[in-house]
Design a protein around this motif. Structure first.
Motif, PDB file in Angstrom:
ATOM      1  N   TYR A  68       0.845  -1.199   0.000  1.00 26.11           N
ATOM      2  CA  TYR A  68       0.000   0.000   0.000  1.00 26.11           C
ATOM      3  C   TYR A  68       0.875   1.242   0.000  1.00 26.11           C
ATOM      4  N   ASP A  69       0.481   2.241  -0.776  1.00 24.95           N
ATOM      5  CA  ASP A  69       1.262   3.481  -0.799  1.00 24.95           C
ATOM      6  C   ASP A  69       0.749   4.439   0.289  1.00 24.95           C
ATOM      7  N   GLY A  94      -2.806   5.235   0.792  1.00 27.20           N
ATOM      8  CA  GLY A  94      -3.690   4.146   1.207  1.00 27.20           C
ATOM      9  C   GLY A  94      -4.147   3.286   0.045  1.00 27.20           C
ATOM     10  N   ARG A  95      -3.559   3.543  -1.123  1.00 24.50           N
ATOM     11  CA  ARG A  95      -3.966   2.792  -2.307  1.00 24.50           C
ATOM     12  C   ARG A  95      -3.207   1.466  -2.379  1.00 24.50           C
ATOM     13  N   CYS A  96      -3.949   0.401  -2.621  1.00 26.35           N
ATOM     14  CA  CYS A  96      -3.296  -0.900  -2.769  1.00 26.35           C
ATOM     15  C   CYS A  96      -2.594  -0.919  -4.119  1.00 26.35           C
ATOM     16  N   ARG A  97      -1.279  -1.143  -4.113  1.00 24.58           N
ATOM     17  CA  ARG A  97      -0.519  -1.095  -5.360  1.00 24.58           C
ATOM     18  C   ARG A  97      -0.278  -2.482  -5.955  1.00 24.58           C
ATOM     19  N   TRP A 136       4.815   3.686   3.651  1.00 24.49           N
ATOM     20  CA  TRP A 136       4.254   2.586   2.875  1.00 24.49           C
ATOM     21  C   TRP A 136       4.022   1.402   3.810  1.00 24.49           C
ATOM     22  N   GLU A 192      -9.839  -4.474  -1.437  1.00 29.43           N
ATOM     23  CA  GLU A 192      -9.125  -5.293  -0.458  1.00 29.43           C
ATOM     24  C   GLU A 192     -10.094  -5.893   0.555  1.00 29.43           C
ATOM     25  N   ARG A 226      -7.400  -4.210   5.742  1.00 32.10           N
ATOM     26  CA  ARG A 226      -6.762  -2.903   5.653  1.00 32.10           C
ATOM     27  C   ARG A 226      -5.902  -2.721   6.898  1.00 32.10           C
TER      28      ARG A 226
END
Ligand SMILES: [Zn+2]
Ligand SMILES: [Zn+2]
Length: 512
Positions: A101-102, A105-108, A143, A278, A281
């Motif tokens: 996650y960056d 909060g975005r799942c990469r 991260w 997801e 979290r």
């Protein structure tokens, strides 16, 4: 060259069987000016070679899978001899994954184990990332990586995870993880493309690529699907939608952007999402009901995948979560998973579940899914996979999702189906879906069904009313039956030796 490979973070640890189905949160700082991240991950041992223990746990899984038939010694022995299961008797694999996650909060993306050995190093960068990860700027800040321990079957399993940073001017050297296109090998089944029927598209609802644990690049998957006569494919990689960008570049077939949510308790396919959804979290699990509500509000179709697949340790976490399943959230249920020859037991159970849900007043649409990973799920002798056939106004994801949502769907290994209710006000076809036909008390109507295409000799054509066979004729004939009162109707075709060839969704009749 800049400081290629400057170490940012390292975590080493040991997991044991008690850590199965647990999450571990690892956090690290990424400094400004970072061009890309490189994550090296390793764990050992990979396999449990404890034959006695492997056998015991596989026998338990097979017993649960067979349900009522577990007491039948022949059925039990036959299952244990199945090629894919026999392999597990010798070696059961520790199942670990991780997601990154960056700071926004975005799942990469998600790391998955790949049998081709290219699995240890992953790159996450602005224009080039390893399969499973989404390209985008590498923002400075905090991260996180979440380690998912799905199954630890060895007494101890050591892991090491190391994060390195690369500066922007090093980026060109950081693309080696994108797999090189491979040439298609083997024949991808000589199934002749059935003549397209006006407004009906045939496709595959469950397929994996190299963005999770599938063997194919998205472009290869597309080529194979087209060769198999499919009009559409849903790309359902495990817990990532990073393959969608590649899918968007494929002209044929139509791709449905999707994701298979692979949790510790059940697998769920989400159709119509380009963002990665997801199920946990910051290392905490999210209730499946909450996820379903969130994604359905965005127009995503929520589906229960292979509810009765063999569970741990064969397909870890993939069985229907028995306790309080969110059945009222299912838009779709995968009732025909894989091919009948290998998975008839679970297909039968899934159809029963589907009927029970309808008995309760829920209306999930039944779909098929071969769970395509590699050549083992290609059409071939003794392996017949059903296509999900959807009424769609045009060849687009939107039109397909719309047809799926309203239940204008049948599942077929080949033949086309025409199913309708003839009423005074005019015919109601399956392409209208499950929107009920209101029949006044004493009103007259009839169900009519016909098949087109090649049908094996001796096959039976059935009309099923409220989950029970109401009429049966040879498949060469037209089905015709008067409708008296409310009910749900579907058509089925079964071969002479009891294999399903076609299952339709429901037409509904209600009292006006
Ligand atoms: Zn699955
Ligand atoms: Zn799958």
């Amino acid at each position: 060259m800049g400081d290629l490979g400057m170490k940012l973070f390292c975590s080493r640890g040991e997991l044991g069987p008690a850590d199965s189905k647990s999450l571990r949160l690892l956090e690290f700082e990424v400094p400004p000016g970072t061009g890309a991240l490189r994550v090296d991950f390793d764990f050992a041992p990979i396999f449990s070679e404890d034959a006695e223990q492997n056998r015991a746990s596989m026998e338990r899984a097979v017993r649960e899978y067979l349900g009522e038939r577990a007491g039948c010694p022949e059925a039990f022995a036959e299952m244990l001899a199945r090629e894919d299961i026999a392999r597990y008797l010798a070696r059961i694999r520790n199942l670990l994954n991780w997601l990154v996650y960056d700071p926004a909060g975005r799942c990469r993306g998600r790391w998955d184990f790949r049998a081709d050995g290219s699995w240890q190093t992953s790159t996450i960068g602005p224009q080039a990332s390893s399969p499973g990860f989404t390209d985008g700027p590498v923002l400075p800040g905090r991260w996180s990586i979440v380690l998912e321990a799905h199954l630890i079957c060895t007494p101890r399993c050591r892991y090491a995870l190391e994060v390195q940073r690369c500066e922007s001017d090093d980026l060109p050297e950081l693309a080696p993880n994108r797999p090189r296109p491979r040439r298609l090998t083997g024949s991808s089944a000589a199934s002749p493309r059935p003549e397209a029927r006006q407004g009906w598209l045939r496709g595959e609802m469950h397929a994996h690529s190299m963005h999770s644990d599938g063997a194919y690049l998205v472009s290869e998957l597309a080529a194979r699907a087209a060769a198999a006569g499919l009009d559409f494919v849903a790309l359902t990689d495990h817990n990532t939608t990073s393959g969608c960008a590649e899918a968007a570049r494929c002209e044929e077939p139509v791709f449905i952007r999707a994701e298979e949510l692979t949790t510790f308790c059940g697998h769920f396919c989400l159709y119509g999402t380009g963002r990665t959804v997801e199920w946990h979290r910051a290392g905490e699990r999210i209730r499946i009901e909450r996820i379903a509500d969130e994604v359905r509000a965005e127009g995503v179709l929520f589906s229960l995948a292979h509810p009765f697949q063999i569970g741990d340790p064969f397909c870890t976490g993939c069985r229907w979560p028995g306790q309080d399943p969110p059945a009222d959230r299912f838009d779709l249920v995968e009732i025909w998973s894989g091919c009948w020859q290998a998975r008839g037991v679970e297909i039968r159970r899934a159809i029963d579940l589907w009927d029970r849900l309808w008995d309760r007043g829920l209306r999930p649409v039944g779909v098929a899914g071969r769970d395509w990973h590699d050549e083992r799920q290609a059409d071939g002798p003794g392996r017949r996979f059903a296509r999900t056939v959807v009424a769609a106004k045009e060849r687009s994801e939107r039109a397909l999702l719309e047809g799926l949502r309203r239940g204008a769907v049948y599942l077929s290994t080949g033949p086309h189906l025409d199913l309708r209710i003839l009423a005074e006000a005019g015919p109601v076809d399956l392409d209208r879906g499950a929107e009920p036909l209101r029949l006044p008390a004493g009103g007259e109507a009839a169900v009519e069904a016909a098949l087109e295409g090649e049908i094996p000799e001796g096959a039976l054509f059935r009309l099923v009313r409220d989950g029970h066979v109401a009429r049966e004729v040879p498949a060469s004939a037209t089905l015709h039956m008067p409708v008296r009162g409310p009910g749900r109707y579907r058509a089925e075709v079964w071969s002479a030796d009891g294999e399903p060839l076609l299952l339709s969704n429901h037409l509904l009749v209600e009292e006006a």
